[in-house]
Design an enzyme around this catalytic site. Sequence first.
Site, PDB file in Angstrom:
ATOM      1  N   TYR A 155     -51.826  24.618  43.200  1.00 45.72           N
ATOM      2  CA  TYR A 155     -51.458  23.860  42.647  1.00 45.72           C
ATOM      3  C   TYR A 155     -52.128  22.875  43.777  1.00 45.72           C
ATOM      4  O   TYR A 155     -52.920  21.544  43.051  1.00 45.72           O
ATOM      5  CB  TYR A 155     -49.652  23.187  42.864  1.00 45.72           C
ATOM      6  CG  TYR A 155     -49.331  22.194  42.106  1.00 45.72           C
ATOM      7  CD1 TYR A 155     -49.702  21.670  40.748  1.00 45.72           C
ATOM      8  CD2 TYR A 155     -48.944  20.822  42.987  1.00 45.72           C
ATOM      9  CE1 TYR A 155     -48.693  20.779  40.188  1.00 45.72           C
ATOM     10  CE2 TYR A 155     -49.264  20.147  41.876  1.00 45.72           C
ATOM     11  CZ  TYR A 155     -48.767  19.966  40.734  1.00 45.72           C
ATOM     12  OH  TYR A 155     -48.432  19.106  40.309  1.00 45.72           O
ATOM     13  N   LYS A 159     -55.225  19.873  42.955  1.00 42.29           N
ATOM     14  CA  LYS A 159     -54.950  18.683  42.651  1.00 42.29           C
ATOM     15  C   LYS A 159     -55.720  17.770  43.701  1.00 42.29           C
ATOM     16  O   LYS A 159     -56.200  16.237  43.624  1.00 42.29           O
ATOM     17  CB  LYS A 159     -53.419  18.645  43.410  1.00 42.29           C
ATOM     18  CG  LYS A 159     -51.986  18.714  41.635  1.00 42.29           C
ATOM     19  CD  LYS A 159     -52.777  17.350  40.473  1.00 42.29           C
ATOM     20  CE  LYS A 159     -51.877  18.203  39.176  1.00 42.29           C
ATOM     21  NZ  LYS A 159     -52.600  18.127  38.369  1.00 42.29           N
TER      22      LYS A 159
END
Length: 247
Positions: A155, A159
């Site tokens: 993740y 990001k």
Amino acid sequence: MKRLENKVAIITGGADGIGKATAIRFAAEGAVAVIWDLNAEKGMLLAEEIRQTGGQAEFFKVNTSDYGQIEKAAAGVAGKYGKIDILINNAGITRDASMKKMSVEQWQQVIDVNLSGVFYCTKAVSPYMVDKGYGRILTTSSVVALYGNFGQTNYVATKAGVIGMTKTWAREFGRKGITANAVAPGFIATEMVAAMPENVLASMREKVPSGRLGKPEEIASAFLFLASDEAAYINGAVLSVDGGITI
Ligand code: NAI
């Protein structure tokens, strides 16, 4: 005068959470909110709710990690409205595990949606912005892109990756009347977060200088500002909306 009068805005992951709040706010400000999401039930319901309260909204079931679907959906929106002014790259998923336990599948699933999906949507939509010499490309990053997070290798990579893409697009599209910016939310009390055990929520709140979690509507406000004419000279920025957690 509404702040997004006559603007056509695509909001990915717009059926729930931050995307839902953004679709509602954008429609209230006069935009056509085009909701792209996998969740047809919630997406259709939301579009209907917005229309019933006098706004303009449409739902399309798309998977942002499938370029063929996205290209077709973008052509459909541009064909119907003659333009696409705003793209909110917001659809995102988590598949958390420590580095030791994270599978290649967990890595790939998150890359496919949170990174490739953002590339696909921007690739499919940006030519229509270039055609009109106007556009706003906004992407949901996260505070974890700025400081890392245990159990989120996949993740965090995505990001942080969207921040790099945002700055690249700011340079590539800057002279074409298009700006690209990212918003980095902190802990936001979407339904999923709000349903966490109270002790977990309390420890989250403790870390935030503002002493509380954020609301999806507070991220929608940041998107509204960055999409508005008032933000015309903001390009390549990452706006933290996190109650001060990153200071
Ligand atoms: P959510 O789970 O409430 O909403 C995400 C929406 O994206 C859902 O409606 C889901 O169906 C849709 N979606 C997922 N994969 C998709 C795909 N492949 N194609 C189309 N739609 C898809 O999540 P939330 O919390 O509103 O998150 C929105 C964005 O904000 C995400 O990118 C997330 O990573 C980011 N974010 C959220 C934070 C939070 O505390 N809630 C903090 C920082 C960033």
